[in-house]
Design a protein around this motif. Structure first.
Motif, PDB file in Angstrom:
ATOM      1  N   ALA A 190       0.829  -1.207   0.000  1.00  0.00           N
ATOM      2  CA  ALA A 190       0.000   0.000   0.000  1.00  0.00           C
ATOM      3  C   ALA A 190       0.862   1.254   0.000  1.00  0.00           C
ATOM      4  N   ARG A 191       1.899   1.253   0.830  1.00  0.00           N
ATOM      5  CA  ARG A 191       2.770   2.433   0.897  1.00  0.00           C
ATOM      6  C   ARG A 191       3.443   2.691  -0.451  1.00  0.00           C
ATOM      7  N   GLN A 192       3.938   1.641  -1.099  1.00  0.00           N
ATOM      8  CA  GLN A 192       4.592   1.809  -2.392  1.00  0.00           C
ATOM      9  C   GLN A 192       3.594   2.281  -3.455  1.00  0.00           C
ATOM     10  N   GLN A 193       2.359   1.822  -3.386  1.00  0.00           N
ATOM     11  CA  GLN A 193       1.348   2.292  -4.322  1.00  0.00           C
ATOM     12  C   GLN A 193       1.129   3.794  -4.169  1.00  0.00           C
ATOM     13  N   PHE A 194       1.032   4.258  -2.926  1.00  0.00           N
ATOM     14  CA  PHE A 194       0.825   5.684  -2.688  1.00  0.00           C
ATOM     15  C   PHE A 194       2.037   6.504  -3.133  1.00  0.00           C
ATOM     16  N   VAL A 195       3.226   5.994  -2.912  1.00  0.00           N
ATOM     17  CA  VAL A 195       4.440   6.712  -3.324  1.00  0.00           C
ATOM     18  C   VAL A 195       4.480   6.852  -4.841  1.00  0.00           C
ATOM     19  N   VAL A 196       4.170   5.760  -5.540  1.00  0.00           N
ATOM     20  CA  VAL A 196       4.183   5.796  -7.008  1.00  0.00           C
ATOM     21  C   VAL A 196       3.080   6.713  -7.540  1.00  0.00           C
ATOM     22  N   SER A 197       1.908   6.664  -6.919  1.00  0.00           N
ATOM     23  CA  SER A 197       0.764   7.450  -7.390  1.00  0.00           C
ATOM     24  C   SER A 197       0.875   8.926  -7.018  1.00  0.00           C
ATOM     25  N   ASN A 198       1.635   9.224  -5.966  1.00  0.00           N
ATOM     26  CA  ASN A 198       1.772  10.611  -5.485  1.00  0.00           C
ATOM     27  C   ASN A 198       3.250  10.953  -5.317  1.00  0.00           C
ATOM     28  N   PRO A 199       4.010  11.050  -6.424  1.00  0.00           N
ATOM     29  CA  PRO A 199       5.462  11.235  -6.322  1.00  0.00           C
ATOM     30  C   PRO A 199       5.882  12.520  -5.605  1.00  0.00           C
ATOM     31  N   ALA A 212       4.142  13.788  -3.016  1.00  0.00           N
ATOM     32  CA  ALA A 212       3.559  13.785  -1.674  1.00  0.00           C
ATOM     33  C   ALA A 212       4.649  13.760  -0.606  1.00  0.00           C
ATOM     34  N   THR A 213       4.396  14.437   0.494  1.00  0.00           N
ATOM     35  CA  THR A 213       5.323  14.414   1.621  1.00  0.00           C
ATOM     36  C   THR A 213       5.141  13.108   2.382  1.00  0.00           C
ATOM     37  N   SER A 214       6.108  12.804   3.237  1.00  0.00           N
ATOM     38  CA  SER A 214       6.007  11.580   4.038  1.00  0.00           C
ATOM     39  C   SER A 214       4.782  11.627   4.948  1.00  0.00           C
ATOM     40  N   GLU A 215       4.424  12.812   5.449  1.00  0.00           N
ATOM     41  CA  GLU A 215       3.245  12.928   6.302  1.00  0.00           C
ATOM     42  C   GLU A 215       1.970  12.649   5.509  1.00  0.00           C
ATOM     43  N   GLU A 216       1.905  13.147   4.267  1.00  0.00           N
ATOM     44  CA  GLU A 216       0.737  12.891   3.433  1.00  0.00           C
ATOM     45  C   GLU A 216       0.606  11.402   3.129  1.00  0.00           C
ATOM     46  N   ILE A 217       1.742  10.753   2.871  1.00  0.00           N
ATOM     47  CA  ILE A 217       1.717   9.314   2.624  1.00  0.00           C
ATOM     48  C   ILE A 217       1.214   8.572   3.856  1.00  0.00           C
ATOM     49  N   GLU A 218       1.666   8.983   5.033  1.00  0.00           N
ATOM     50  CA  GLU A 218       1.244   8.310   6.255  1.00  0.00           C
ATOM     51  C   GLU A 218      -0.241   8.508   6.523  1.00  0.00           C
ATOM     52  N   GLN A 219      -0.781   9.674   6.157  1.00  0.00           N
ATOM     53  CA  GLN A 219      -2.224   9.882   6.319  1.00  0.00           C
ATOM     54  C   GLN A 219      -3.008   8.958   5.403  1.00  0.00           C
ATOM     55  N   LEU A 220      -2.544   8.823   4.161  1.00  0.00           N
ATOM     56  CA  LEU A 220      -3.188   7.899   3.238  1.00  0.00           C
ATOM     57  C   LEU A 220      -3.093   6.464   3.751  1.00  0.00           C
ATOM     58  N   MET A 221      -1.936   6.130   4.311  1.00  0.00           N
ATOM     59  CA  MET A 221      -1.752   4.787   4.858  1.00  0.00           C
ATOM     60  C   MET A 221      -2.709   4.525   6.012  1.00  0.00           C
ATOM     61  N   ALA A 222      -2.858   5.508   6.890  1.00  0.00           N
ATOM     62  CA  ALA A 222      -3.751   5.338   8.035  1.00  0.00           C
ATOM     63  C   ALA A 222      -5.188   5.117   7.574  1.00  0.00           C
ATOM     64  N   ALA A 223      -5.597   5.864   6.544  1.00  0.00           N
ATOM     65  CA  ALA A 223      -6.952   5.696   6.019  1.00  0.00           C
ATOM     66  C   ALA A 223      -7.117   4.327   5.373  1.00  0.00           C
ATOM     67  N   ARG A 224      -6.105   3.882   4.626  1.00  0.00           N
ATOM     68  CA  ARG A 224      -6.182   2.582   3.953  1.00  0.00           C
ATOM     69  C   ARG A 224      -6.270   1.448   4.979  1.00  0.00           C
ATOM     70  N   MET A 225      -5.435   1.502   5.986  1.00  0.00           N
ATOM     71  CA  MET A 225      -5.446   0.444   6.992  1.00  0.00           C
ATOM     72  C   MET A 225      -6.739   0.457   7.814  1.00  0.00           C
ATOM     73  N   SER A 226      -7.312   1.653   8.010  1.00  0.00           N
ATOM     74  CA  SER A 226      -8.561   1.723   8.784  1.00  0.00           C
ATOM     75  C   SER A 226      -9.695   1.032   8.043  1.00  0.00           C
ATOM     76  N   ARG A 227      -9.685   1.073   6.713  1.00  0.00           N
ATOM     77  CA  ARG A 227     -10.716   0.384   5.934  1.00  0.00           C
ATOM     78  C   ARG A 227     -10.677  -1.116   6.192  1.00  0.00           C
ATOM     79  N   GLN A 228      -9.485  -1.648   6.354  1.00  0.00           N
ATOM     80  CA  GLN A 228      -9.336  -3.089   6.494  1.00  0.00           C
ATOM     81  C   GLN A 228      -9.897  -3.623   7.804  1.00  0.00           C
ATOM     82  N   ALA A 229     -10.187  -2.713   8.737  1.00  0.00           N
ATOM     83  CA  ALA A 229     -10.718  -3.150  10.032  1.00  0.00           C
ATOM     84  C   ALA A 229     -12.051  -3.881   9.879  1.00  0.00           C
ATOM     85  N   LEU A 230     -12.814  -3.565   8.826  1.00  0.00           N
ATOM     86  CA  LEU A 230     -14.117  -4.208   8.671  1.00  0.00           C
ATOM     87  C   LEU A 230     -13.988  -5.704   8.416  1.00  0.00           C
ATOM     88  N   LEU A 231     -12.829  -6.145   7.895  1.00  0.00           N
ATOM     89  CA  LEU A 231     -12.628  -7.574   7.661  1.00  0.00           C
ATOM     90  C   LEU A 231     -12.450  -8.341   8.967  1.00  0.00           C
TER      91      LEU A 231
END
Length: 246
Positions: free
Chosen positions: A92-101, A103-122
């Motif tokens: 997921a992190r590499q996908q965000f880095v490639v898609s948002n070249p 983006a700052t590290s903080e922006e990437i981490e925010q996207l990561m937090a949102a992505r991982m939060s979605r997975q909680a429903l599983l």
């Protein structure tokens, strides 16, 4: 409680907590339960976190997330990339880095937090049933190095056939089909209603019209009939795993 003291309790730096407190950063998904324990708030921070995670997404996707959280069955086809619901963190992190070249590290981490939060429903009780059709290309296309792909492919193998998940691989040899060019997610809600979400490179569209959803369900069902069985898919995924550089 001071930020210094809270930092010691939840094991997160004072500066990071300060950015979260002022809404400059998205909390990591493991922070809310620790805050609930620290302040004895009986799940309030977890509820607030779910609201915050939805707010950082565009309106169409936010609506999709709300429906996803209510679904008892999620069916998804992905042609080029592993779906977000089952992405490993490194992938997921590499996908965000490639898609948002840019983006700052903080922006990437925010996207990561949102992505991982979605997975909680599983991991909900009970979790929704999950059915995935993955094009072979999604398994072969690297995001990150071999170690990242090894973790991702291993995660997919574990989901191939469980009590609530099925993963099927569509080999390249199958050729063309109706769902090429994007991803499709079909969601059946607990009241029986069905919705569909199509996603392209940077846009997504939600379909709640019965006929539009029915057409997409038919295309998905036809593709599922052409994909490898779960048992053969597991064997295929193991072959991909074994072929990765060590």
């Amino acid at each position: 409680m001071s930020l210094e003291r809270l930092s010691e309790v939840v094991n997160i730096s004072r500066s990071h907590l300060s950015r979260i407190e002022t809404a400059e950063a998205m909390p990591p998904p493991d922070l809310p339960p620790r805050l609930d324990v620290a302040f004895r708030t009986d799940g309030i921070f977890m509820e607030l976190y779910q609201l915050a995670a939805r707010e950082i997404h565009p309106d169409q996707f936010r609506r999709r997330m709300e429906l996803e959280a209510r679904a008892c069955l999620i069916e998804e086809y992905a042609g080029q990339i592993v779906p977000g619901l089952v992405q490993a963190e490194g992938y997921a992190r590499q996908q965000f880095v490639v898609s948002n070249p840019k983006a700052t590290s903080e922006e990437i981490e925010q996207l990561m937090a949102a992505r991982m939060s979605r997975q909680a429903l599983l991991h909900a009780t009970p979790p929704p049933d999950l059915s995935l059709i993955l094009d072979e290309a999604a398994l072969r296309r690297f995001f990150g190095g071999p170690a990242v792909m090894r973790a991702q492919v291993t995660k997919l193998e574990a989901l191939t056939l469980t009590s609530n998940s099925v993963v099927q691989v569509l080999p390249v040899e199958h050729g063309g089909h109706a769902l090429m060019g994007g991803t499709l997610t079909l969601m059946t809600l607990k009241d029986g209603a069905q919705v569909a979400y199509e996603e392209a490179i940077t846009t997504g569209m939600l379909f709640e019209d019965v006929e539009a959803v029915r057409e997409r369900q038919r295309a998905y069902d036809l593709l599922r009939a052409c994909a490898l069985s779960p048992r053969d898919s597991a064997a295929f995924i193991r072959t991909v795993l074994e072929g990765l550089p060590t």
